[in-house]
Design a protein around this motif. Structure first.
Motif, PDB file in Angstrom:
ATOM      1  N   ARG A 116       0.833  -1.206   0.000  1.00 45.39           N
ATOM      2  CA  ARG A 116       0.000   0.000   0.000  1.00 45.39           C
ATOM      3  C   ARG A 116       0.870   1.258   0.000  1.00 45.39           C
ATOM      4  O   ARG A 116       0.569   2.252  -0.661  1.00 45.39           O
ATOM      5  N   GLU A 117       1.951   1.228   0.734  1.00 46.01           N
ATOM      6  CA  GLU A 117       2.875   2.361   0.772  1.00 46.01           C
ATOM      7  C   GLU A 117       3.509   2.584  -0.602  1.00 46.01           C
ATOM      8  O   GLU A 117       3.664   3.722  -1.055  1.00 46.01           O
ATOM      9  N   LEU A 118       3.850   1.490  -1.275  1.00 45.24           N
ATOM     10  CA  LEU A 118       4.419   1.599  -2.619  1.00 45.24           C
ATOM     11  C   LEU A 118       3.403   2.141  -3.615  1.00 45.24           C
ATOM     12  O   LEU A 118       3.726   2.968  -4.474  1.00 45.24           O
ATOM     13  N   ILE A 119       2.164   1.665  -3.507  1.00 40.49           N
ATOM     14  CA  ILE A 119       1.104   2.164  -4.391  1.00 40.49           C
ATOM     15  C   ILE A 119       0.967   3.677  -4.238  1.00 40.49           C
ATOM     16  O   ILE A 119       0.895   4.416  -5.225  1.00 40.49           O
ATOM     17  N   MET A 120       0.958   4.157  -3.003  1.00 45.88           N
ATOM     18  CA  MET A 120       0.838   5.591  -2.762  1.00 45.88           C
ATOM     19  C   MET A 120       2.038   6.337  -3.335  1.00 45.88           C
ATOM     20  O   MET A 120       1.885   7.404  -3.957  1.00 45.88           O
ATOM     21  N   ALA A 121       3.237   5.786  -3.157  1.00 47.71           N
ATOM     22  CA  ALA A 121       4.444   6.450  -3.661  1.00 47.71           C
ATOM     23  C   ALA A 121       4.431   6.533  -5.185  1.00 47.71           C
ATOM     24  O   ALA A 121       4.835   7.551  -5.764  1.00 47.71           O
ATOM     25  N   VAL A 122       3.966   5.464  -5.846  1.00 51.39           N
ATOM     26  CA  VAL A 122       3.881   5.477  -7.308  1.00 51.39           C
ATOM     27  C   VAL A 122       2.812   6.461  -7.769  1.00 51.39           C
ATOM     28  O   VAL A 122       3.036   7.275  -8.682  1.00 51.39           O
ATOM     29  N   CYS A 123       1.638   6.416  -7.154  1.00 49.39           N
ATOM     30  CA  CYS A 123       0.521   7.265  -7.584  1.00 49.39           C
ATOM     31  C   CYS A 123       0.770   8.741  -7.293  1.00 49.39           C
ATOM     32  O   CYS A 123       0.160   9.618  -7.922  1.00 49.39           O
ATOM     33  N   ASN A 124       1.658   9.045  -6.353  1.00 45.31           N
ATOM     34  CA  ASN A 124       2.040  10.433  -6.111  1.00 45.31           C
ATOM     35  C   ASN A 124       2.976  10.980  -7.184  1.00 45.31           C
ATOM     36  O   ASN A 124       3.215  12.188  -7.238  1.00 45.31           O
ATOM     37  N   ARG A 125       3.487  10.079  -8.027  1.00 43.83           N
ATOM     38  CA  ARG A 125       4.439  10.482  -9.057  1.00 43.83           C
ATOM     39  C   ARG A 125       3.910  10.304 -10.475  1.00 43.83           C
ATOM     40  O   ARG A 125       4.317  11.034 -11.387  1.00 43.83           O
ATOM     41  N   ILE A 126       3.050   9.305 -10.672  1.00 39.44           N
ATOM     42  CA  ILE A 126       2.613   8.955 -12.024  1.00 39.44           C
ATOM     43  C   ILE A 126       1.102   9.109 -12.122  1.00 39.44           C
ATOM     44  O   ILE A 126       0.345   8.352 -11.507  1.00 39.44           O
ATOM     45  N   PRO A 127       0.633  10.075 -12.913  1.00 36.83           N
ATOM     46  CA  PRO A 127      -0.811  10.272 -13.057  1.00 36.83           C
ATOM     47  C   PRO A 127      -1.452   9.145 -13.859  1.00 36.83           C
ATOM     48  O   PRO A 127      -0.822   8.530 -14.720  1.00 36.83           O
ATOM     49  N   THR A 128      -2.720   8.867 -13.558  1.00 37.37           N
ATOM     50  CA  THR A 128      -3.534   7.983 -14.384  1.00 37.37           C
ATOM     51  C   THR A 128      -4.777   8.761 -14.802  1.00 37.37           C
ATOM     52  O   THR A 128      -5.168   9.724 -14.146  1.00 37.37           O
ATOM     53  N   GLY A 129      -5.375   8.338 -15.893  1.00 38.79           N
ATOM     54  CA  GLY A 129      -6.603   8.981 -16.342  1.00 38.79           C
ATOM     55  C   GLY A 129      -6.382   9.809 -17.597  1.00 38.79           C
ATOM     56  O   GLY A 129      -5.334  10.452 -17.766  1.00 38.79           O
ATOM     57  N   ALA A 130      -7.364   9.806 -18.477  1.00 42.64           N
ATOM     58  CA  ALA A 130      -7.284  10.551 -19.724  1.00 42.64           C
ATOM     59  C   ALA A 130      -7.117  12.033 -19.433  1.00 42.64           C
ATOM     60  O   ALA A 130      -7.829  12.615 -18.612  1.00 42.64           O
ATOM     61  N   GLY A 131      -6.132  12.645 -20.109  1.00 41.48           N
ATOM     62  CA  GLY A 131      -5.932  14.083 -20.002  1.00 41.48           C
ATOM     63  C   GLY A 131      -5.124  14.540 -18.802  1.00 41.48           C
ATOM     64  O   GLY A 131      -4.767  15.712 -18.698  1.00 41.48           O
ATOM     65  N   ARG A 132      -4.817  13.649 -17.874  1.00 39.26           N
ATOM     66  CA  ARG A 132      -4.114  14.070 -16.663  1.00 39.26           C
ATOM     67  C   ARG A 132      -2.602  14.083 -16.873  1.00 39.26           C
ATOM     68  O   ARG A 132      -2.044  13.243 -17.565  1.00 39.26           O
ATOM     69  N   GLY A 133      -1.960  15.080 -16.255  1.00 36.89           N
ATOM     70  CA  GLY A 133      -0.522  15.235 -16.384  1.00 36.89           C
ATOM     71  C   GLY A 133       0.141  15.503 -15.054  1.00 36.89           C
ATOM     72  O   GLY A 133      -0.445  15.277 -13.982  1.00 36.89           O
ATOM     73  N   ALA A 134       1.385  16.008 -15.122  1.00 36.50           N
ATOM     74  CA  ALA A 134       2.227  16.140 -13.931  1.00 36.50           C
ATOM     75  C   ALA A 134       1.598  17.008 -12.848  1.00 36.50           C
ATOM     76  O   ALA A 134       1.812  16.782 -11.654  1.00 36.50           O
ATOM     77  N   ARG A 135       0.816  18.010 -13.233  1.00 38.17           N
ATOM     78  CA  ARG A 135       0.234  18.926 -12.253  1.00 38.17           C
ATOM     79  C   ARG A 135      -0.797  18.240 -11.351  1.00 38.17           C
ATOM     80  O   ARG A 135      -1.159  18.782 -10.300  1.00 38.17           O
ATOM     81  N   SER A 136      -1.286  17.075 -11.765  1.00 33.44           N
ATOM     82  CA  SER A 136      -2.365  16.420 -11.030  1.00 33.44           C
ATOM     83  C   SER A 136      -1.865  15.494  -9.921  1.00 33.44           C
ATOM     84  O   SER A 136      -2.671  14.915  -9.200  1.00 33.44           O
ATOM     85  N   VAL A 137      -0.541  15.352  -9.779  1.00 38.27           N
ATOM     86  CA  VAL A 137       0.010  14.510  -8.711  1.00 38.27           C
ATOM     87  C   VAL A 137       1.087  15.279  -7.957  1.00 38.27           C
ATOM     88  O   VAL A 137       1.687  16.227  -8.471  1.00 38.27           O
ATOM     89  N   LYS A 138       1.331  14.846  -6.743  1.00 37.39           N
ATOM     90  CA  LYS A 138       2.197  15.585  -5.821  1.00 37.39           C
ATOM     91  C   LYS A 138       3.631  15.709  -6.317  1.00 37.39           C
ATOM     92  O   LYS A 138       4.249  16.776  -6.228  1.00 37.39           O
ATOM     93  N   HIS A 139       4.163  14.612  -6.853  1.00 39.68           N
ATOM     94  CA  HIS A 139       5.572  14.611  -7.264  1.00 39.68           C
ATOM     95  C   HIS A 139       5.719  14.346  -8.768  1.00 39.68           C
ATOM     96  O   HIS A 139       6.654  13.667  -9.198  1.00 39.68           O
ATOM     97  N   GLY A 140       4.801  14.875  -9.575  1.00 38.63           N
ATOM     98  CA  GLY A 140       4.882  14.680 -11.018  1.00 38.63           C
ATOM     99  C   GLY A 140       6.111  15.344 -11.615  1.00 38.63           C
ATOM    100  O   GLY A 140       6.602  16.358 -11.096  1.00 38.63           O
TER     101      GLY A 140
END
Length: 498
Positions: A116-140
């Motif tokens: 779960r900690e790894l999932i959070m770390a990945v999702c804080n860096r890599i956006p998912t979803g159509a149209g989403r980019g670096a601005r939508s995650v904490k560490h993009g």
């Protein structure tokens, strides 16, 4: 009971067959056992025949994962020495797979809290979803616009890798680290970027560039794996060349060229379709998605340039994703190291030698498969083994790393890109039960970032991966090197963008 399309397919072996395409053309080569061939519906068969009868086409291969696509089936190979076709590349130019090998033992991620900690770390860096980019995650990872223009023209050049912090050796682990324009230069691509900015193809290039290092939606994913190398001498030797570590953690990624690739592809389809209408050119099979251009024509050159721009973006998208994945693991496990195993496309057209002449090989939902000794691998680390083939199955059945055998010549040195859909998205949403899907992931101890796993991406929406792999092996195309067993999955429930 046999599918009625099976009556059109003539078996030539346990996992090989031909599909007659009419007078004066050689048949479509079909790869798949009888069980797999029975999954090809009428639309898939019709698209394969239309593709084979299209102007300038010399070969078509229908792979085990074949199903309805954009003009040509997804899961096909289409070869032409004289024409270029956007449909058999598709709207997600250079949709690809990449695999990052970590020096982390599998038991380090056994605890669900760690995953779960790894999932959070990945999702804080890599956006998912159509149209989403670096601005939508904490560490993009944000990209300077000038660097973005350069990477579109140069791909993973030394300067681009340095600017983005990508290990330069990773470029050597790419099927194609960079693509050039129709004239063999990156200058043509830089000029093409200027052209598209002038006419507004990207609408907002600066914003679209911020999608680098993102998965998007639909069937794209990131998947934490445990590597299980096959127990035979050849597999162990090949795995060593590939850099695979038995019993260790790896990370598999599937995505493409995001909004930039989609913009470029749709621009090309609209441009070519308008010219076909203006000049009253017959469409192959009366299918607007099978438009084409002769090689050497202005239209053909423009498509090759645009495809190359999208392909270069896809390459850097994967390299940045792998960099971000490594950083996420290092946040949880300080000091962990990771190396790119390989990056390989399954939506691209490449100039190759087919039966002793140059031709453009279009792979739509199909993956290159060059065996040991293939002339194109001379001077690479894979000269004596063949290169890695990354085949996603589904999280519960696992994925595979394969290596081509000499028999891959039958399929124009190509294999399927994965399992292939057996249920369309709407059909899967209607037929499958959400509670059963989510319980099946829990039963397999596979975590996801989804509140509810997307019904149209459930394992049951895809073909039997074991039968798909069996088809590849029985046809003599490739051998399995390792199986990848999923421990967690990063997905998005948005509509597909590929």
């Amino acid at each position: 009971m046999k599918n009625k399309t099976m009556n059109q397919i003539i078996a030539t072996g346990e996992a090989t067959a031909i599909l007659p395409a009419g007078d004066h053309v050689t048949p479509v080569t079909v790869i798949g056992t009888e069980a797999i061939r029975n999954t090809f519906d009428e639309v898939c068969i019709r698209q394969a025949i239309n593709s084979r009868r299209a102007p300038g086409v010399s070969h078509v291969v229908l792979n085990p994962d074949g199903h309805l696509g954009y003009g040509a089936p997804i899961g096909c190979v289409m070869v032409s020495p004289s024409h270029i076709y956007p449909g058999p590349v598709g709207v997600d130019i250079k949709c690809s797979m990449s695999l990052l090998q970590l020096d982390l033992p599998a038991d380090a991620i056994e605890d669900r809290r760690v995953r779960r900690e790894l999932i959070m770390a990945v999702c804080n860096r890599i956006p998912t979803g159509a149209g989403r980019g670096a601005r939508s995650v904490k560490h993009g990872r944000r990209v300077d616009t000038d660097v973005g223009r350069t990477l579109l023209a140069e791909g993973a050049s030394a300067d681009v890798c340095q600017a983005l912090g990508i290990p330069p050796e990773w470029a050597a682990r790419c099927e194609d680290s960079h693509h050039v324009g129709h004239d063999g230069t990156s200058v043509a691509l830089a000029q093409r970027v200027e052209f598209h900015e002038e006419i507004g193809t990207f609408r907002d290039l600066r914003s679209k560039l911020q999608q680098i290092g993102s998965y998007g939606g639909g069937n794209h994913f990131g998947e934490c794996e445990v590597v299980q190398i096959e127990n035979n001498a050849r597999a162990r030797s090949v795995a060593d060349t590939f850099g695979l570590r038995d019993g260790c953690v790896a990370f598999l990624s599937h995505c493409g060229s995001r909004g930039i690739g989609h913009n470029l592809a749709m621009h090309q389809f609209k441009t070519l379709q308008s010219k076909f209408a203006k000049w009253d050119i017959p469409l192959p099979g009366n299918d607007r998605e099978l438009v084409y251009a002769p090689l050497g024509s202005d239209e053909g050159n423009a498509y090759i340039d645009d495809m190359s721009l999208g392909a270069n973006f896809a390459t850097l998208n994967h390299l940045v994703i792998n960099l971000q994945v490594l950083e996420a693991f290092q946040q949880v496990f300080p000091g962990v190291k990771g190396d790119l195993v390989y990056f390989i496309s399954h939506n691209i057209a490449r100039e190759e030698v087919v039966e002793n002449r140059k031709a453009w090989v279009h792979r739509k939902g199909a993956t290159r498969a060059f065996p040991a000794g293939h002339h194109a691998l001379k001077g690479t680390p894979y000269e004596n083994t063949g290169h890695p083939i990354l085949l996603p199955g589904n999280p519960q059945a696992g994925s595979a790393v394969m290596v081509a055998d000499a028999g891959a010549a039958l399929s124009c040195f190509s294999v399927n890109h994965g399992a292939g859909r057996v249920l369309g998205r709407k059909a899967a949403i209607r037929a499958l039960d959400q509670q059963s899907i989510d319980k099946s992931f829990d039963d397999h101890d596979i975590l996801t970032n989804c509140r509810q796993y997307p019904k149209d991406e459930a394992p049951a929406a895809y073909k039997d991966f074991e039968e798909v792999l069996r088809s590849v092996k029985l046809a003599g195309l490739a051998s399995e090197v390792a199986r990848l067993k999923a421990r967690f999955v990063i997905k998005d429930g948005d509509a597909a963008d590929d």
